[in-house]
Design a protein around this motif. Structure first.
Motif, PDB file in Angstrom:
ATOM      1  N   SER A 120      42.464  43.213  36.430  1.00 51.08           N
ATOM      2  CA  SER A 120      41.869  41.889  36.289  1.00 51.08           C
ATOM      3  C   SER A 120      42.799  40.883  36.947  1.00 51.08           C
ATOM      4  CB  SER A 120      41.669  41.556  34.814  1.00 51.08           C
ATOM      5  OG  SER A 120      41.100  40.285  34.701  1.00 51.08           O
ATOM      6  N   LEU A 121      42.348  40.298  38.041  1.00 45.59           N
ATOM      7  CA  LEU A 121      43.187  39.368  38.792  1.00 45.59           C
ATOM      8  C   LEU A 121      42.670  37.941  38.695  1.00 45.59           C
ATOM      9  CD1 LEU A 121      43.746  41.554  41.983  1.00 45.59           C
ATOM     10  CD2 LEU A 121      45.302  41.230  40.068  1.00 45.59           C
ATOM     11  N   GLY A 122      41.957  37.645  37.643  1.00 41.78           N
ATOM     12  CA  GLY A 122      41.465  36.284  37.461  1.00 41.78           C
ATOM     13  C   GLY A 122      39.970  36.193  37.623  1.00 41.78           C
ATOM     14  N   ALA A 123      39.492  34.968  37.690  1.00 41.72           N
ATOM     15  CA  ALA A 123      38.056  34.702  37.679  1.00 41.72           C
ATOM     16  C   ALA A 123      37.339  35.175  38.931  1.00 41.72           C
ATOM     17  CB  ALA A 123      37.818  33.209  37.489  1.00 41.72           C
ATOM     18  N   GLN A 124      38.066  35.400  40.039  1.00 45.88           N
ATOM     19  CA  GLN A 124      37.417  35.789  41.288  1.00 45.88           C
ATOM     20  C   GLN A 124      37.097  37.281  41.353  1.00 45.88           C
ATOM     21  OE1 GLN A 124      36.333  33.769  43.675  1.00 45.88           O
ATOM     22  NE2 GLN A 124      36.969  32.055  42.410  1.00 45.88           N
ATOM     23  N   ARG A 125      37.352  38.002  40.289  1.00 38.47           N
ATOM     24  CA  ARG A 125      37.165  39.455  40.288  1.00 38.47           C
ATOM     25  C   ARG A 125      35.704  39.816  40.531  1.00 38.47           C
ATOM     26  NH1 ARG A 125      38.266  43.203  35.162  1.00 38.47           N
ATOM     27  NH2 ARG A 125      37.786  45.154  36.184  1.00 38.47           N
ATOM     28  N   GLU A 126      35.469  40.773  41.435  1.00 36.84           N
ATOM     29  CA  GLU A 126      34.111  41.219  41.737  1.00 36.84           C
ATOM     30  C   GLU A 126      34.008  42.702  41.418  1.00 36.84           C
ATOM     31  OE1 GLU A 126      32.620  40.154  45.575  1.00 36.84           O
ATOM     32  OE2 GLU A 126      33.728  38.279  45.563  1.00 36.84           O
ATOM     33  N   ASP A 127      33.657  43.003  40.172  1.00 40.23           N
ATOM     34  CA  ASP A 127      33.617  44.388  39.721  1.00 40.23           C
ATOM     35  C   ASP A 127      32.680  45.256  40.543  1.00 40.23           C
ATOM     36  OD1 ASP A 127      33.903  43.654  36.187  1.00 40.23           O
ATOM     37  OD2 ASP A 127      35.424  43.936  37.716  1.00 40.23           O
ATOM     38  N   ALA A 128      31.510  44.742  40.876  1.00 39.65           N
ATOM     39  CA  ALA A 128      30.494  45.570  41.515  1.00 39.65           C
ATOM     40  C   ALA A 128      30.887  46.007  42.920  1.00 39.65           C
ATOM     41  CB  ALA A 128      29.169  44.820  41.559  1.00 39.65           C
ATOM     42  N   THR A 129      31.680  45.197  43.621  1.00 41.60           N
ATOM     43  CA  THR A 129      32.049  45.506  45.001  1.00 41.60           C
ATOM     44  C   THR A 129      33.069  46.635  45.090  1.00 41.60           C
ATOM     45  OG1 THR A 129      31.651  43.226  45.624  1.00 41.60           O
ATOM     46  CG2 THR A 129      33.013  44.496  47.104  1.00 41.60           C
ATOM     47  N   ILE A 130      33.983  46.694  44.136  1.00 37.04           N
ATOM     48  CA  ILE A 130      35.063  47.681  44.182  1.00 37.04           C
ATOM     49  C   ILE A 130      34.846  48.741  43.117  1.00 37.04           C
ATOM     50  CG2 ILE A 130      37.562  48.002  43.946  1.00 37.04           C
ATOM     51  CD1 ILE A 130      37.894  45.142  45.007  1.00 37.04           C
ATOM     52  N   LEU A 131      34.750  49.997  43.556  1.00 38.09           N
ATOM     53  CA  LEU A 131      34.590  51.113  42.626  1.00 38.09           C
ATOM     54  C   LEU A 131      35.878  51.378  41.861  1.00 38.09           C
ATOM     55  CD1 LEU A 131      32.685  53.760  44.779  1.00 38.09           C
ATOM     56  CD2 LEU A 131      31.806  52.514  42.817  1.00 38.09           C
ATOM     57  N   GLY A 132      37.003  51.179  42.531  1.00 37.79           N
ATOM     58  CA  GLY A 132      38.291  51.447  41.912  1.00 37.79           C
ATOM     59  C   GLY A 132      39.371  51.475  42.964  1.00 37.79           C
TER      60      GLY A 132
END
Length: 162
Positions: A120-132
């Protein structure tokens, strides 16, 4: 986070490529082919990261520049710059799309134990774009969910261009 309990769906073969000095991976099953740069025809009134379309053996393929999409500094194309033709899902339909990357390196077999969830790197996190994030060969590869790199609206524009 549910994803941590289901790491196995992320395990598998990935095509590794570089972009602005970082290493990324796309699931190999999404990759249709890798081609050199072809003449790109610009399409008016499309998002700035959409470079246009190419004619690939009689089929019109929309082209996106990932550097531009991710807000990275533009760079002149070189002899290593190439287009990865991927198949993305849009509202249940498959669309072929080309993504411009700095260079393709290899195919990696990544085990579930080598993949971690995004920090978690803050509010700009885009979970759906990055699988891991995959720990591979002493470095980290950012595993992309290519179906989610473009928003639903952007995929709709792509479908029109295709």
């Amino acid at each position: 986070m549910d994803e941590g309990n289901n790491l196995n769906h992320r395990e598998g073969k990935y095509l590794a490529f570089s972009l602005a000095g970082e290493e990324y991976g796309i699931g190999i099953l999404k990759v249709k082919e890798i081609i050199g740069l072809l003449p790109i025809t610009s399409i008016p009134r499309t998002p700035s990261f959409m470079k246009g379309v190419i004619n690939l053996r009689g089929k019109v393929i929309p082209i996106a520049d990932l550097r531009s999409k991710f807000g990275l500094e533009a760079k002149e194309y070189t002899e290593r710059t190439c287009i990865i033709v991927v198949e993305i899902n849009n509202a249940g339909n498959s669309i072929l799309m080309g993504i411009v990357v700095d260079a393709v390196s290899e195919v990696l077999n990544i085990k579930s134990g080598e993949i971690e969830d995004n920090p978690s790197l803050g509010a700009q996190r885009e979970d759906a774009t990055i699988l891991g994030l995959a720990k591979a060969e002493g470095g980290i590869k950012i595993l992309l969910n290519i179906d989610q790199v473009l928003s639903a609206e952007e995929r709709a524009v792509l479908a029109e261009a295709a």
